[in-house]
Scaffold this motif. Sequence first.
Motif, PDB file in Angstrom:
ATOM      1  N   GLY A   1       0.792  -1.229   0.000  1.00 58.15           N
ATOM      2  CA  GLY A   1       0.000   0.000   0.000  1.00 58.15           C
ATOM      3  C   GLY A   1       0.814   1.264   0.000  1.00 58.15           C
ATOM      4  N   SER A   2       2.072   1.200   0.368  1.00 60.21           N
ATOM      5  CA  SER A   2       2.840   2.443   0.410  1.00 60.21           C
ATOM      6  C   SER A   2       4.163   2.329  -0.341  1.00 60.21           C
ATOM      7  CB  SER A   2       3.097   2.863   1.856  1.00 60.21           C
ATOM      8  OG  SER A   2       3.790   1.831   2.534  1.00 60.21           O
ATOM      9  N   LYS A   3       5.036   1.444   0.114  1.00 57.93           N
ATOM     10  CA  LYS A   3       6.336   1.335  -0.545  1.00 57.93           C
ATOM     11  C   LYS A   3       6.777  -0.127  -0.589  1.00 57.93           C
ATOM     12  CE  LYS A   3       9.161   1.964   3.532  1.00 57.93           C
ATOM     13  NZ  LYS A   3      10.386   2.497   4.035  1.00 57.93           N
ATOM     14  N   GLU A   4       7.717  -0.361  -1.463  1.00 61.56           N
ATOM     15  CA  GLU A   4       8.254  -1.711  -1.605  1.00 61.56           C
ATOM     16  C   GLU A   4       9.094  -2.064  -0.379  1.00 61.56           C
ATOM     17  OE1 GLU A   4      11.472  -2.700  -4.634  1.00 61.56           O
ATOM     18  OE2 GLU A   4       9.642  -3.273  -5.691  1.00 61.56           O
ATOM     19  N   ILE A   5       8.920  -3.302   0.122  1.00 66.01           N
ATOM     20  CA  ILE A   5       9.672  -3.735   1.298  1.00 66.01           C
ATOM     21  C   ILE A   5      10.655  -4.823   0.883  1.00 66.01           C
ATOM     22  CG2 ILE A   5       9.539  -4.837   3.566  1.00 66.01           C
ATOM     23  CD1 ILE A   5       6.727  -3.726   3.837  1.00 66.01           C
ATOM     24  N   LYS A   6      11.930  -4.572   1.100  1.00 70.88           N
ATOM     25  CA  LYS A   6      12.950  -5.583   0.828  1.00 70.88           C
ATOM     26  C   LYS A   6      13.097  -6.445   2.069  1.00 70.88           C
ATOM     27  CE  LYS A   6      15.588  -3.231  -2.682  1.00 70.88           C
ATOM     28  NZ  LYS A   6      14.986  -3.981  -3.733  1.00 70.88           N
ATOM     29  N   LEU A   7      12.839  -7.749   1.906  1.00 73.61           N
ATOM     30  CA  LEU A   7      12.856  -8.634   3.071  1.00 73.61           C
ATOM     31  C   LEU A   7      14.264  -8.858   3.610  1.00 73.61           C
ATOM     32  CD1 LEU A   7      10.195 -11.237   2.007  1.00 73.61           C
ATOM     33  CD2 LEU A   7       9.981  -9.440   3.691  1.00 73.61           C
ATOM     34  N   THR A   8      15.268  -8.613   2.773  1.00 75.06           N
ATOM     35  CA  THR A   8      16.639  -8.776   3.263  1.00 75.06           C
ATOM     36  C   THR A   8      17.033  -7.644   4.207  1.00 75.06           C
ATOM     37  OG1 THR A   8      17.442  -7.665   1.270  1.00 75.06           O
ATOM     38  CG2 THR A   8      17.387 -10.080   1.254  1.00 75.06           C
ATOM     39  N   GLU A   9      16.319  -6.514   4.124  1.00 78.57           N
ATOM     40  CA  GLU A   9      16.607  -5.379   4.990  1.00 78.57           C
ATOM     41  C   GLU A   9      15.496  -5.151   6.018  1.00 78.57           C
ATOM     42  OE1 GLU A   9      16.904  -2.239   2.187  1.00 78.57           O
ATOM     43  OE2 GLU A   9      18.628  -3.113   1.168  1.00 78.57           O
ATOM     44  N   ALA A  10      14.492  -6.004   6.017  1.00 76.38           N
ATOM     45  CA  ALA A  10      13.321  -5.825   6.879  1.00 76.38           C
ATOM     46  C   ALA A  10      13.616  -6.280   8.308  1.00 76.38           C
ATOM     47  CB  ALA A  10      12.155  -6.620   6.316  1.00 76.38           C
ATOM     48  N   PRO A  11      12.796  -5.817   9.229  1.00 76.70           N
ATOM     49  CA  PRO A  11      12.943  -6.294  10.610  1.00 76.70           C
ATOM     50  C   PRO A  11      12.663  -7.792  10.706  1.00 76.70           C
ATOM     51  CG  PRO A  11      11.430  -4.424  10.488  1.00 76.70           C
ATOM     52  CD  PRO A  11      11.772  -4.797   9.093  1.00 76.70           C
ATOM     53  N   LEU A  12      13.111  -8.371  11.781  1.00 77.41           N
ATOM     54  CA  LEU A  12      12.979  -9.815  11.973  1.00 77.41           C
ATOM     55  C   LEU A  12      11.523 -10.258  12.011  1.00 77.41           C
ATOM     56  CD1 LEU A  12      14.437 -12.470  12.459  1.00 77.41           C
ATOM     57  CD2 LEU A  12      14.376 -11.968  14.901  1.00 77.41           C
TER      58      LEU A  12
END
Length: 77
Positions: free
Chosen positions: A34-45
């Motif tokens: 809904g807002s921005k692309e989330i990179k799972l390699t840089e995402a919180p645990l």
Amino acid sequence: MFLVAWKDLDWEMTKLYFWDLFIQITTIPAHITGSKEIKLTEAPLWLLIANIAFWLLTAIMVWFILMLLWKTISVFR
């Protein structure tokens, strides 16, 4: 016939294909979040754990549906 196909499955290749599929899912697109692309390699645990839980639940649901289908077909034989 099903048992013959079951024995011929190459489990190592099957595991490799699923692992490749899991590795390729590294980004959640913006149209989903809904807002921005989330990179799972840089995402919180917690987000990484949520992603793994989602795929695990999806696999369990598919397995459950396949078992119901198999039981239904076996009743009508």
